[in-house]
Design an enzyme around this catalytic site. Structure first.
Site, PDB file in Angstrom:
ATOM      1  N   LYS A  63      -9.051  29.944 -28.572  1.00 26.11           N
ATOM      2  CA  LYS A  63      -9.536  30.437 -27.281  1.00 26.11           C
ATOM      3  C   LYS A  63     -10.894  29.853 -26.904  1.00 26.11           C
ATOM      4  O   LYS A  63     -11.294  29.888 -25.758  1.00 26.11           O
ATOM      5  CB  LYS A  63      -9.645  31.967 -27.322  1.00 26.11           C
ATOM      6  CG  LYS A  63      -8.308  32.650 -27.399  1.00 26.11           C
ATOM      7  CD  LYS A  63      -8.436  34.138 -27.585  1.00 26.11           C
ATOM      8  CE  LYS A  63      -8.602  34.556 -29.027  1.00 26.11           C
ATOM      9  NZ  LYS A  63      -7.430  34.349 -29.868  1.00 26.11           N
ATOM     10  N   GLY A 116       0.153  37.840 -34.530  1.00 24.34           N
ATOM     11  CA  GLY A 116       0.828  37.441 -35.756  1.00 24.34           C
ATOM     12  C   GLY A 116       1.105  35.957 -35.775  1.00 24.34           C
ATOM     13  O   GLY A 116       1.385  35.353 -34.749  1.00 24.34           O
ATOM     14  N   ASP A 152     -13.081  39.120 -28.490  1.00 25.18           N
ATOM     15  CA  ASP A 152     -11.833  38.369 -28.481  1.00 25.18           C
ATOM     16  C   ASP A 152     -11.070  38.625 -27.178  1.00 25.18           C
ATOM     17  O   ASP A 152     -10.589  37.699 -26.519  1.00 25.18           O
ATOM     18  CB  ASP A 152     -11.014  38.795 -29.714  1.00 25.18           C
ATOM     19  CG  ASP A 152      -9.656  38.151 -29.738  1.00 25.18           C
ATOM     20  OD1 ASP A 152      -9.610  36.921 -29.903  1.00 25.18           O
ATOM     21  OD2 ASP A 152      -8.647  38.865 -29.572  1.00 25.18           O
ATOM     22  N   GLU A 186      -0.573  28.194 -23.943  1.00 23.54           N
ATOM     23  CA  GLU A 186       0.170  29.443 -23.808  1.00 23.54           C
ATOM     24  C   GLU A 186      -0.301  30.506 -24.787  1.00 23.54           C
ATOM     25  O   GLU A 186      -0.405  31.675 -24.446  1.00 23.54           O
ATOM     26  CB  GLU A 186       1.670  29.153 -24.022  1.00 23.54           C
ATOM     27  CG  GLU A 186       2.581  30.350 -23.870  1.00 23.54           C
ATOM     28  CD  GLU A 186       2.502  30.973 -22.486  1.00 23.54           C
ATOM     29  OE1 GLU A 186       1.655  31.872 -22.325  1.00 23.54           O
ATOM     30  OE2 GLU A 186       3.259  30.573 -21.580  1.00 23.54           O
ATOM     31  N   LEU A 199       4.005  35.288 -26.042  1.00 23.68           N
ATOM     32  CA  LEU A 199       4.514  35.803 -24.760  1.00 23.68           C
ATOM     33  C   LEU A 199       4.294  34.783 -23.646  1.00 23.68           C
ATOM     34  O   LEU A 199       3.264  34.121 -23.615  1.00 23.68           O
ATOM     35  CB  LEU A 199       3.790  37.106 -24.374  1.00 23.68           C
ATOM     36  CG  LEU A 199       4.012  38.304 -25.278  1.00 23.68           C
ATOM     37  CD1 LEU A 199       3.248  39.509 -24.722  1.00 23.68           C
ATOM     38  CD2 LEU A 199       5.491  38.623 -25.374  1.00 23.68           C
ATOM     39  N   LYS A 202     -10.148  36.109 -23.772  1.00 24.83           N
ATOM     40  CA  LYS A 202      -8.840  36.006 -23.120  1.00 24.83           C
ATOM     41  C   LYS A 202      -8.971  36.360 -21.637  1.00 24.83           C
ATOM     42  O   LYS A 202      -8.388  35.695 -20.774  1.00 24.83           O
ATOM     43  CB  LYS A 202      -7.841  36.955 -23.787  1.00 24.83           C
ATOM     44  CG  LYS A 202      -7.504  36.545 -25.214  1.00 24.83           C
ATOM     45  CD  LYS A 202      -6.659  37.608 -25.890  1.00 24.83           C
ATOM     46  CE  LYS A 202      -6.369  37.219 -27.338  1.00 24.83           C
ATOM     47  NZ  LYS A 202      -5.828  38.329 -28.115  1.00 24.83           N
ATOM     48  N   THR A 212      -7.533  26.459 -34.634  1.00 24.29           N
ATOM     49  CA  THR A 212      -8.723  26.999 -35.276  1.00 24.29           C
ATOM     50  C   THR A 212      -9.316  28.091 -34.397  1.00 24.29           C
ATOM     51  O   THR A 212      -8.796  28.402 -33.328  1.00 24.29           O
ATOM     52  CB  THR A 212      -9.799  25.913 -35.430  1.00 24.29           C
ATOM     53  OG1 THR A 212     -10.308  25.585 -34.125  1.00 24.29           O
ATOM     54  CG2 THR A 212      -9.238  24.651 -36.068  1.00 24.29           C
ATOM     55  N   LYS A 236      -0.316  24.723 -51.415  1.00 25.91           N
ATOM     56  CA  LYS A 236      -1.621  24.516 -52.057  1.00 25.91           C
ATOM     57  C   LYS A 236      -2.742  25.076 -51.197  1.00 25.91           C
ATOM     58  O   LYS A 236      -3.678  25.688 -51.683  1.00 25.91           O
ATOM     59  CB  LYS A 236      -1.857  23.027 -52.267  1.00 25.91           C
ATOM     60  CG  LYS A 236      -1.071  22.459 -53.424  1.00 25.91           C
ATOM     61  CD  LYS A 236      -1.653  21.099 -53.768  1.00 25.91           C
ATOM     62  CE  LYS A 236      -0.787  20.395 -54.783  1.00 25.91           C
ATOM     63  NZ  LYS A 236      -0.997  18.952 -54.741  1.00 25.91           N
ATOM     64  N   VAL A 271      -3.516  33.545 -24.869  1.00 24.90           N
ATOM     65  CA  VAL A 271      -3.408  34.946 -24.463  1.00 24.90           C
ATOM     66  C   VAL A 271      -1.992  35.429 -24.769  1.00 24.90           C
ATOM     67  O   VAL A 271      -1.015  34.788 -24.385  1.00 24.90           O
ATOM     68  CB  VAL A 271      -3.662  35.117 -22.943  1.00 24.90           C
ATOM     69  CG1 VAL A 271      -3.508  36.583 -22.543  1.00 24.90           C
ATOM     70  CG2 VAL A 271      -5.023  34.584 -22.549  1.00 24.90           C
TER      71      VAL A 271
END
Ligand code: ADP
Ligand code: ASP
Ligand code: MG
Length: 837
Positions: free
Chosen positions: A602, A819, A701, A629, A636, A705, A579, A540, A632
């Site tokens: 971040k 992703g 962005d 984790e 990974l 990081k 968020t 939904k 950044v």
């Protein structure tokens, strides 16, 4: 007297614990564990069965007779299921099932009788509800026998001889002592484990009676008393006797040891964990009672005994009784007239109304009493009758009833010797805006009670619990090692991916999603949102509906949602911030409430330094952890590798890398000779960019990081101290998005030129971050083909640690760094790190 050579021990299994097949099996495991003592077992009805039987009796009395059969079928099914599962032999199983069928056939006849007569005497009601314990005891016996244990069912009516007060009988202690010894000692000598239904006894004329709700605690203590048991263990669904009901105050603690008088007072004042009269049979007996967690038989729980420990805590526990009414008798006529309070008590006693508290103002102008709200009208009538003469003479003004009250009582032996307890309690309440309606201090000085409005109960309990630092009492918080309650803050792509992943997690500790929060509000279920419902919610939400509009959804800010959620007792609660918002206030609320934090967001860690430090200090103060984790390099192991380097004594000198999947995709495209505008549109259509791609192109962005990494190395600056090279030319920064997108081609030539220049030098373009303790910069670089960063493809990320040890050949971590799926996996990994070991 019992045989001296063998000590006897008593186990009681509470109904709340006996929830299903697995639970009954677990009870059997506890019973069969090797021990030095001879064992007697008392058992409650299976979870919910007493309530169901009471409701069945009521439906039979006033409801539709057809409902009796349908409701009974469910209770019958529960017993049948347990029976089939715990007995292995075909014959034994058949015999047990036949027993159960006939017990229910009887019950059906009885209920239909009630239904046709439309009459239900207390006697019949007791006969009906006693069946819950009789059945569970039979199940347990059969289960034990099937495990090769010599266990035998003992009829409680043969042992527990009572005053015959239906619905709340109390045992005749001397007679019960004799009956118990006569019946059980021979069995114990023959190494048989007697299994006795709790809660049930016999009236003087031999009828079945019950001992009042929670009465199997009383069965256990009476039998333990008769046998001079070495100890009595009550297996419950809580880790022990706690400073207060953990459902009310999440910071409730296990009290390792409690004096009998304190425990009795606590039980009397409504702590549901012990039946109010359960400790009476043990007066002066020196038989310790242990309240222990059914879920973890290795834990010691709480010892209730004659000892006095924890003397540093004047107040050890508090309890709240809801559903109370305040009855006030006022009038000048009370002044100096002796016996008013005695007559008040007598009148209510005659009406069999339990008075939880009485207080008389020093002016003697009024008397207040606290009674159960359901009896308030009867109490008023009883008092008006008792004082009819005074009322008619206007010596008394009247009897007033206030509903919607709750009583809060604090209990502790140390109160008597510690001045100012009451004052501290009142101050704590008033500081939290709780109005005290009436006050009473018990003559025992073992407790102080106040009457407050029921709506204030939760706030009041927390305030008082805090004031007396009950959260510091030894023993730890709720210890349950197989659960991790997860609050998902942010229900976007990553959040939904996490929700899809969790049901497939196969670890011992199961992350259990209790709440979802988005911009609009939240959905919360303290016991966990079932997987099926999570899937529906995710679908939904994906179709664009905000959480606040869902069934059970509440509109709220993230901070309000967390404040509400924090009011509930959760097991190892963790907030996962998925968020991209400024969530610092919400995170502070979470840490205050004892939650751990997992960040994919971040912003909190790239906020102004003093705020980040304050957040970390707060976490430390509350013993909580903040893992991040995925801030950044998505999934990974960047933070993990950093931590391992530092743990092993290495020092990280600089961190470089490419940490923007979006810019990586763009620059490898341009490297292949594609026009800037074409690659960027492709990235957008694949969902690799923010809605406004300038948020990626601006480099902010990556700057965040880089700042997070640099702060690990000791960088003391702010986001504004990061040197950021924006890839958006000045003229394009303020354009409306549509215009910006329409004019993308205008930038193609400049990019082609940069690309050609790099190529000529045998270099490739990369958007690179560099972080050290002194300097942080992010920007476009042309790196030689031999450089590890040159090999990156598509959205892959790379992080390069140069350390004292890895100085010649830096430590390189490469892999998919963007992703929802890899990010959610990284978040999950952090969650599992927080799971209790
Ligand atoms: P049983 O299964 O033995 O019948 P109960 O359900 O009667 O156990 O008692 C356990 C419940 O009592 C717990 O689930 C808890 O919510 C409630 N409770 C209330 N006050 C306390 C307290 N001070 N300590 C522990 N549990 C408490
Ligand atoms: N089964 C009864 C009740 O629910 C007695 C008990 O559990 O102690 O009240
Ligand atoms: Mg109980």
């Amino acid at each position: 007297m019992p045989p001296r050579q063998h000590s006897v021990e008593l186990f009681k299994f509470g109904g709340a614990s006996l929830a299903d097949v697995a639970a009954v099996k677990h009870a059997i495991d506890i019973i069969v564990a090797p021990r030095r003592t001879r064992l007697v077992t008392v058992v409650s009805a299976l979870a919910g069965v007493t309530d169901s039987l009471l409701s069945l009796a009521n439906v039979a009395l006033v409801g539709d007779p057809r409902d009796v059969d349908t409701q009974m079928a469910a209770v019958q099914r529960l017993h049948r299921d347990v029976a089939s599962a715990i007995v292995s032999g075909v014959r034994a199983r058949k015999a047990l099932l036949t027993d159960i069928e006939s017990a229910f056939a009887d019950l059906r006849t009885l209920l239909h009788g009630v239904s046709s007569l439309r009459e239900l005497t207390p006697r019949t009601r007791d006969f009906i509800v006693a069946r819950g314990e009789q059945l569970s005891a039979r199940l347990l016996v059969a289960g034990l026998q099937s495990r090769g244990v010599t266990a035998e069912y003992v009829d409680a009516a043969e042992l527990i001889l009572t005053d015959g007060n239906f619905g709340g009988a109390f045992p005749d202690l001397a007679a019960t002592d004799r009956a118990v010894r006569a019946r059980l000692l021979p069995m114990l000598r023959r190494k048989i484990i007697p299994v006795v239904p709790g809660f049930v006894g016999a009236s003087p004329d031999g009828a079945v009676v019950t001992l009042g709700r929670g009465g199997s605690d009383l069965t256990a203590t009476v039998i333990g008393r008769a046998l001079r048991a070495e100890r009595i263990t009550l297996w419950k669904d809580v880790p022990g006797l706690m400073t207060t009901d953990p459902r009310l105050v999440p910071t409730a603690r296990i009290i390792p040891q409690l004096n009998v008088r304190e425990a009795a007072e606590l039980a009397y004042y409504g702590a549901k964990v012990l039946q109010p009269r359960a400790l009476i049979p043990l007066a002066r007996m020196r038989i310790p009672v242990f309240v222990r967690p059914f879920a973890d038989p290795t834990a010691v729980g709480t010892e209730v005994s004659m000892r006095r420990t924890l003397t540093r805590y004047p107040v050890k526990a508090l309890s709240v009784i809801r559903g109370q009414a305040l009855v006030t008798v006022t009038g000048n006529g009370m002044l100096g007239v002796p016996g008013i309070s005695a007559r008040t008590f007598a009148a209510l006693h005659a009406a069999e109304i339990n008075v939880a508290m009485i207080s008389q103002a020093s002016s003697e102008h009024s008397i207040c009493l606290c009674v159960p709200a359901v009896r308030a009208t009867e109490a008023r009538v009883a008092l008006e009758t008792a004082f009819s003469i005074e009322l008619s003479r206007r010596e008394l003004e009247g009897v007033d009833v206030q509903l919607g009250m709750a009583m809060l009582a604090v209990v502790g032996l140390g109160m008597a010797g510690t001045p100012g307890i009451a004052a501290r309690m009142f101050r704590a309440l008033s500081e939290h805006g709780v109005n005290i309606v009436a006050i009473a201090q018990g003559s025992s000085e073992l407790n102080i009670s106040v009457v407050i409005s029921a709506g204030d109960a939760e706030t009041a309990a927390r305030a008082v619990h805090d004031e007396f630092q009950m959260d510091k009492i030894g023993g730890g918080g709720i210890r349950q090692t197989d659960r991790l309650d997860v609050i998902v803050l942010g229900f976007g792509l990553i959040g939904r991916e996490l929700v899809r992943m969790l049901p497939r997690v196969k670890t011992r500790v199961r992350p259990n999603i209790v709440a979802l929060i988005d911009r609009s509000g939240y959905v919360f279920a303290p016991q966990g949102i079932p997987a099926r419902q999570l899937a529906v919610l995710a679908d939904k939400k994906a179709s664009g509906r905000p959480l606040a509009e869902f069934e059970g959804g509440q509109a709220a800010t993230a901070n309000e949602a967390l404040a509400h959620i924090a009011k509930h007792a959760l097991v190892h609660p963790v907030v996962t911030d998925l968020t991209a918002n400024d969530t610092l206030p919400a995170l502070r609320t979470a840490l205050h409430a004892g939650m751990d934090v997992v960040l994919a967001n971040k912003r909190p860690l790239s906020a102004p330094l003093h705020e980040v430090e304050a957040l970390q200090a707060l976490a430390q103060k509350h013993g909580r952890r903040i893992l991040h984790e995925t801030t950044v390099g998505a999934g990974l192991p960047v933070m993990d590798s950093y931590a391992k380097l530092v743990e092993t004594g290495d020092k990280v000198l600089r961190i470089e890398g490419c940490t923007s999947g979006t810019l990586g995709f763009l620059l490898t495209g341009i490297g292949r000779g594609e026009p800037f505008s074409v690659t960027l549109r492709k990235a957008m259509s694949l969902g690799f960019t923010e809605p406004d791609p300038r948020d990626d192109l601006s480099g902010m962005d990556v700057a965040r990081k880089a700042l997070i990494l640099a702060r690990l190395l000791g960088f003391k600056g702010e986001l504004s101290d990061v040197a950021v090279e924006s890839l958006v030319p000045l003229a394009y920064r303020k354009l409306p998005l549509a215009t910006f997108l329409a004019r993308l081609d205008q930038q193609d030539a400049a990019w082609a030129e940069r690309q050609a220049a790099a190529q000529k030098q045998e270099r490739v373009l990369r958007y690179v971050l560099l972080a050290t303790a002194r300097r942080v910069q992010v920007g476009l670089r042309a790196v030689p083909l031999s450089h590890p960063l040159a090999g990156l493809r598509g959205t892959d990320n790379q992080i390069v640690f140069t350390t004292k040890r890895y100085s010649e050949h830096p430590l390189v971590i490469t892999g998919p760094g963007a992703g929802p799926a890899v990010t959610a996996a990284g978040v999950l990994n952090d969650l599992l790190q927080l799971a209790p070991k």
